[in-house]
Structure formats: C-alpha cells, structure tokens
Design an enzyme around this catalytic site. Sequence first.
Site, short mmCIF file in Angstrom:
data_model
loop_
_atom_site.label_atom_id
_atom_site.label_comp_id
_atom_site.label_asym_id
_atom_site.label_seq_id
_atom_site.Cartn_x
_atom_site.Cartn_y
_atom_site.Cartn_z
CG HIS A 180 19.82 -0.31 -33.21
ND1 HIS A 180 19.70 -1.64 -33.56
CD2 HIS A 180 19.42 -0.26 -31.91
CE1 HIS A 180 19.25 -2.34 -32.55
NE2 HIS A 180 19.08 -1.53 -31.52
CD GLU A 217 18.25 -2.65 -24.57
OE1 GLU A 217 17.67 -2.34 -25.62
OE2 GLU A 217 19.49 -2.83 -24.48
CG ASP A 277 15.31 -4.05 -27.84
OD1 ASP A 277 14.63 -4.22 -28.86
OD2 ASP A 277 16.52 -3.80 -27.86
#
Length: 261
Positions: A49, A154, A180
Amino acid sequence: MSSVPNHTRRRLAAGELALGMGVRQARTVDIATIAKTCGFDWLFIDMEHSSMDVDLASQLAMASLAVGVTPLVRVPGHEHYHASRLLDNGAQGIVAPHVDTVEEAKRIAGACRYPPAGHRSMAGAQPQLGFASVPPAEATRIVNQEMLVVVMLETPKAIANADAIARVEGVDALLIGTSDLCAEMGIHGQLADSRVEDAYRTVIAACRKHGKFPGMGGVYETQLMEKYIQMGMRLILSGSDFSFLMAGAKARTDFLRAVKV
C-alpha cells in the site's frame, strides 16, 4: 561469522509480545533507529500500500538489521520474486497479503526458504550473515532457521481455512488483516463486532494447536488491542509512521490553538 538473529522470532518463541511499526511514508533509513529507540521489535515495511520500490525497501531492511530491529516486508503479491528479492537484500521475513488457501500458503512458504525446506534460489553472500563466506549448507540452514513467514488472513474464506493454513510447514505466523476482513464481511470499520472476535478466536486456536504465532493488524483502539492481546495475539502491528505522525502533530496543533493570546 556474524549472524544477525531474528529478534522478533525469539520474542514470539518466548511467548512475549512482538511490537511492529508500519512504514509507508518514511523514505530514509533513520526510521529503523527511531523504531528501535521507541521500543519496537520489527518494522512492517509495506510494499502493498505504498509507492516504495524494491531498492528503498531493501535499504530500510539493511538499516533495521544494523540496529537489531527485525525487517519484515509486506510484499505486493505471491510470486516467488516478490519474496526473494527482499530476502536476498536484508529482510528477515515476508508478510504475504490475501492468503485464503492452503495452496497459496504452501507457495509462499516454499518461495521463502532454501531447499530442502523450500525452493528459494541461492543468491550468494547473505546480508543476514554479515556477508561472511559461509559453507552453503550452513548458510542456508541458519537463514532458514531465522526466517519468519507471515501470511495474512483477510477474508471469511481465509478464516474458515485457518486451521489448515496453520498446519502448513514453513508458515510461521497467521496475521489477521482486520480492516479487509471487516470489508469482506460487509461491516466496514466495525472492529468490535462479534464476528471479528470469533475470527480472532478461530485463528488463535489454530495457531496454538499447530505451534504458530497469531498476529493482528488494523486494530489500533487501545481497549480493543488490549482485549485481543489478552485473548492470545502476540505479533502486533501497533500502528504506522503515518498514524503516529498525524496523531502527534494534531495533538500539538490542538494544544497551540487553545493557548490564549
């Protein structure tokens, strides 16, 4: 030979908390020393990210080795080269995102360790061994031993497969990506929901059963962190450089705006 021990792995093996600091914004190697001074055990160098490239992530990993902070890199995918390029250049472990199945977990574990434990390609002198000339069999044994392979769960599918994933040889830790997971459940941001707590119990139980380390990320409210740690979480992503900077800066401006002039 100058071997660099995996400090975080040792803390986890002793049943202690291993506290990690996420790195997304920092772009200089002094973040490793800052993390050490602040009491963190590992850096969560985030290539999923952030915009950082392999070179910068490797520089941060090397700086971490030098100060006794474990460099773990969250790679952007499951290809073997996502892991090996970082491990060849200083990382002591890999965090693989979005692992839903046993097959995915086996693929990641195999990419991170040398034969016979895995299928990682030999790259010569190892940063983790101080670039010393070590007989290959001994070098691969030590590096394999000091490795920390973390898979992120996730999705509800991943949680349902937690027991089977925890059985995979070469996987060391299961880390819940709580943000998530909540999104996949349709309960964005509801970190205290009973379904999240159930997921935590499932993963902690699977880790205890199979001798793996349970971890959590995405939970930063202090009461919830305490609750989940008391349930058994040990590998703790404690926050990020971005969140710490924002919190400290906002507290300072709030104070200064309130000063009577």
